[in-house]
Design a protein around this motif. Structure first.
Motif, PDB file in Angstrom:
ATOM      1  N   SER A 263       0.836  -1.205   0.000  1.00  0.00           N
ATOM      2  CA  SER A 263       0.000   0.000   0.000  1.00  0.00           C
ATOM      3  C   SER A 263       0.868   1.251   0.000  1.00  0.00           C
ATOM      4  CB  SER A 263      -0.975   0.000   1.178  1.00  0.00           C
ATOM      5  OG  SER A 263      -0.280  -0.082   2.400  1.00  0.00           O
ATOM      6  N   ASP A 264       2.025   1.211   0.670  1.00  0.00           N
ATOM      7  CA  ASP A 264       2.932   2.365   0.650  1.00  0.00           C
ATOM      8  C   ASP A 264       3.447   2.620  -0.763  1.00  0.00           C
ATOM      9  OD1 ASP A 264       2.694   2.897   3.353  1.00  0.00           O
ATOM     10  OD2 ASP A 264       4.602   1.972   3.905  1.00  0.00           O
TER      11      ASP A 264
ATOM     12  N   LEU B 214       3.429   5.801  -5.685  1.00  0.00           N
ATOM     13  CA  LEU B 214       3.326   5.790  -7.142  1.00  0.00           C
ATOM     14  C   LEU B 214       2.123   6.603  -7.609  1.00  0.00           C
ATOM     15  CD1 LEU B 214       4.207   4.860  -9.937  1.00  0.00           C
ATOM     16  CD2 LEU B 214       2.943   2.723  -9.537  1.00  0.00           C
ATOM     17  N   PHE B 215       0.987   6.443  -6.950  1.00  0.00           N
ATOM     18  CA  PHE B 215      -0.198   7.217  -7.320  1.00  0.00           C
ATOM     19  C   PHE B 215       0.069   8.709  -7.173  1.00  0.00           C
ATOM     20  CE2 PHE B 215      -3.924   9.637  -6.216  1.00  0.00           C
ATOM     21  CZ  PHE B 215      -4.738   9.390  -7.313  1.00  0.00           C
TER      22      PHE B 215
ATOM     23  N   ALA C   5      -2.076  13.786   3.026  1.00  0.00           N
ATOM     24  CA  ALA C   5      -0.695  14.269   2.839  1.00  0.00           C
ATOM     25  C   ALA C   5       0.238  13.635   3.857  1.00  0.00           C
ATOM     26  CB  ALA C   5      -0.650  15.793   2.935  1.00  0.00           C
ATOM     27  N   GLU C   6      -0.219  13.485   5.067  1.00  0.00           N
ATOM     28  CA  GLU C   6       0.597  12.832   6.099  1.00  0.00           C
ATOM     29  C   GLU C   6       0.828  11.363   5.755  1.00  0.00           C
ATOM     30  OE1 GLU C   6      -1.102  13.460  10.001  1.00  0.00           O
ATOM     31  OE2 GLU C   6      -1.566  15.542   9.465  1.00  0.00           O
ATOM     32  N   ARG C   7      -0.188  10.699   5.234  1.00  0.00           N
ATOM     33  CA  ARG C   7      -0.042   9.298   4.821  1.00  0.00           C
ATOM     34  C   ARG C   7       0.999   9.158   3.717  1.00  0.00           C
ATOM     35  NH1 ARG C   7      -4.410   5.300   5.395  1.00  0.00           N
ATOM     36  NH2 ARG C   7      -5.814   6.001   7.023  1.00  0.00           N
ATOM     37  N   VAL C   8       0.969  10.069   2.771  1.00  0.00           N
ATOM     38  CA  VAL C   8       1.948  10.035   1.690  1.00  0.00           C
ATOM     39  C   VAL C   8       3.350  10.244   2.259  1.00  0.00           C
ATOM     40  CG1 VAL C   8       2.759  11.180  -0.417  1.00  0.00           C
ATOM     41  CG2 VAL C   8       0.317  10.767  -0.094  1.00  0.00           C
ATOM     42  N   ASP C   9       3.492  11.209   3.153  1.00  0.00           N
ATOM     43  CA  ASP C   9       4.799  11.455   3.774  1.00  0.00           C
ATOM     44  C   ASP C   9       5.298  10.229   4.533  1.00  0.00           C
ATOM     45  OD1 ASP C   9       4.984  14.043   2.792  1.00  0.00           O
ATOM     46  OD2 ASP C   9       4.225  14.964   4.635  1.00  0.00           O
TER      47      ASP C   9
ATOM     48  N   ARG D  85       6.363   7.593   1.985  1.00  0.00           N
ATOM     49  CA  ARG D  85       7.655   7.959   1.390  1.00  0.00           C
ATOM     50  C   ARG D  85       8.806   7.663   2.355  1.00  0.00           C
ATOM     51  NH1 ARG D  85       5.470  13.648  -0.962  1.00  0.00           N
ATOM     52  NH2 ARG D  85       4.879  12.931  -3.044  1.00  0.00           N
ATOM     53  N   HIS D  86       8.592   8.021   3.602  1.00  0.00           N
ATOM     54  CA  HIS D  86       9.630   7.793   4.613  1.00  0.00           C
ATOM     55  C   HIS D  86       9.880   6.293   4.791  1.00  0.00           C
ATOM     56  CE1 HIS D  86      12.080   8.412   8.142  1.00  0.00           C
ATOM     57  NE2 HIS D  86      11.362   7.521   8.760  1.00  0.00           N
ATOM     58  N   ALA D  87       8.821   5.523   4.865  1.00  0.00           N
ATOM     59  CA  ALA D  87       8.959   4.073   5.064  1.00  0.00           C
ATOM     60  C   ALA D  87       9.713   3.425   3.909  1.00  0.00           C
ATOM     61  CB  ALA D  87       7.586   3.434   5.230  1.00  0.00           C
TER      62      ALA D  87
END
Length: 72
Positions: free
Chosen positions: A11-12, A17-18, A60-64, A67-69
Motif C-alpha cells: 500500500s505504501d 506511485l499514485f 498528505a501525512e499518509r503520503v509522507d 515515502r519515509h517508510a
C-alpha cells in the motif's frame, strides 16, 4: 491477444506511485507517445480505485509516512 499481467505493490508503494503519477501534469508527458500517456493515465486510474485513503483528511501525512517508510 489481451494478456493480463498482475503486479503486486504494498500500500505504501501504491500510494507513492499514485501521488507521483497524479502530480504530473500534461506538460510532463507531452513528449511521450500517446500510448505511453494512455498507459500512465490508466495506471493512475487503477491505483485510484484501490486506495480508499485518497480522500482522508490526513492524506498528505499518509503520503509522507509512505515515502519515509520506503526511502529509509
Amino acid at each position: 491477444m489481451d494478456d493480463q499481467i498482475t503486479i503486486s505493490l504494498s500500500s505504501d508503494h501504491a500510494l507513492v506511485l499514485f501521488e507521483w503519477l497524479s502530480s504530473r501534469d500534461e506538460r510532463d508527458f507531452s513528449s511521450a507517445h500517446p500510448a505511453e500517456q494512455r498507459v500512465l493515465w490508466d495506471l493512475e486510474s487503477q491505483l485510484e480505485t484501490k486506495l480508499p485513503m485518497l480522500f482522508d483528511p490526513d492524506y498528505a501525512e499518509r503520503v509522507d509516512r509512505a515515502r519515509h517508510a520506503i526511502g529509509r
